[in-house]
Design a protein around this motif. Structure first.
Motif: not given
Length: 227
Positions: A118-119, A153-156, A174-175, A191-193
């Motif tokens: 996660x970043x 990798x995950x970002x939100x 991508x969402x 929004x989770x990407x």
């Protein structure tokens, strides 16, 4: 905490394996910060990080909290606690980002289950809008994918935080869904990407030095954390 050094010796810490890591892009250097540099960053953030229009959807920490006299001390203490409490299976740290030797922000990287990371990042308001956020995240993604072996990798971001979402899209995220957070008690949609390692193409050259010890200390298949 697991003993990652063997032989009954004290465990090797995240702080130790990150001590010599340097990530460099054409304009930035990312690394752990000294006590003095962390205090400099805390003072920078005291003068603004998120735009004013995000006050209603962001934790009070970076709006109300910065007015407290012990803000910088608490800020530095949090950075130390993350390093001290991390294990090879569950870790989190923030590199400081420097331009010409001047600290401008921080870039976080955190283990997640499923060989993912996660970043998250923050940049002082006076340095925003110059593309530094893209370079910062590209640097830690290069570390995560090319050195650590992360698979995704995950970002939100708050659904209205277009600058952050734009960085994610530029890097190939991508969402994959939405989450509801309550930073001030009221529901706020995030929004989770997600970015698969195979999709990542860094838009800038990234040089990684001194990361071998980190790669030996932690293995993606053992990572735990919230999904």
């Amino acid at each position: 905490m697991p003993n990652s050094s063997g032989g009954g010796r004290a465990p090797i810490t995240l702080r130790a394996v990150l001590a010599h890591v340097r990530l460099r892009t054409p304009r930035l250097e990312l690394r752990l910060g000294s006590e003095h540099e962390l205090r400099e960053l805390g003072e920078l953030f005291r003068h603004g990080t998120y735009p004013d229009y995000m006050e209603a959807v962001t934790s009070a920490l970076f709006f109300d909290g910065v007015k407290e006299p012990n803000w910088v001390e608490n800020f530095v203490a949090h950075h130390h606690s993350w390093l001290d409490e991390s294990t090879p299976a569950e870790w989190y740290f923030n590199f400081l980002a420097f331009v010409g030797g001047k600290v401008i922000g921080s870039q976080g990287l955190q283990s997640r289950s499923g060989s993912s990371v996660f970043t998250n990042s923050l940049i002082g308001r006076r340095y925003q809008g110059r593309g530094y956020g893209t370079e910062m995240r590209a640097a830690v993604l290069s570390l995560a994918f090319a050195v650590l072996g992360a698979r995704s990798a995950i970002s939100d971001a708050w659904a209205g935080n277009e600058p952050s979402l734009a960085v994610s899209r530029k890097l190939g995220y991508l969402t994959v869904g939405t989450e509801v957070h309550h930073p001030r008690g009221e529901p706020v949609e995030h929004e989770v990407m997600r970015l698969e390692a195979s999709r990542f193409r860094s838009p800038v050259a990234v040089e990684i030095d001194g990361a071998e010890a980190f790669a030996n200390w932690t293995k993606p298949d053992a990572w735990v954390g919230s999904s």
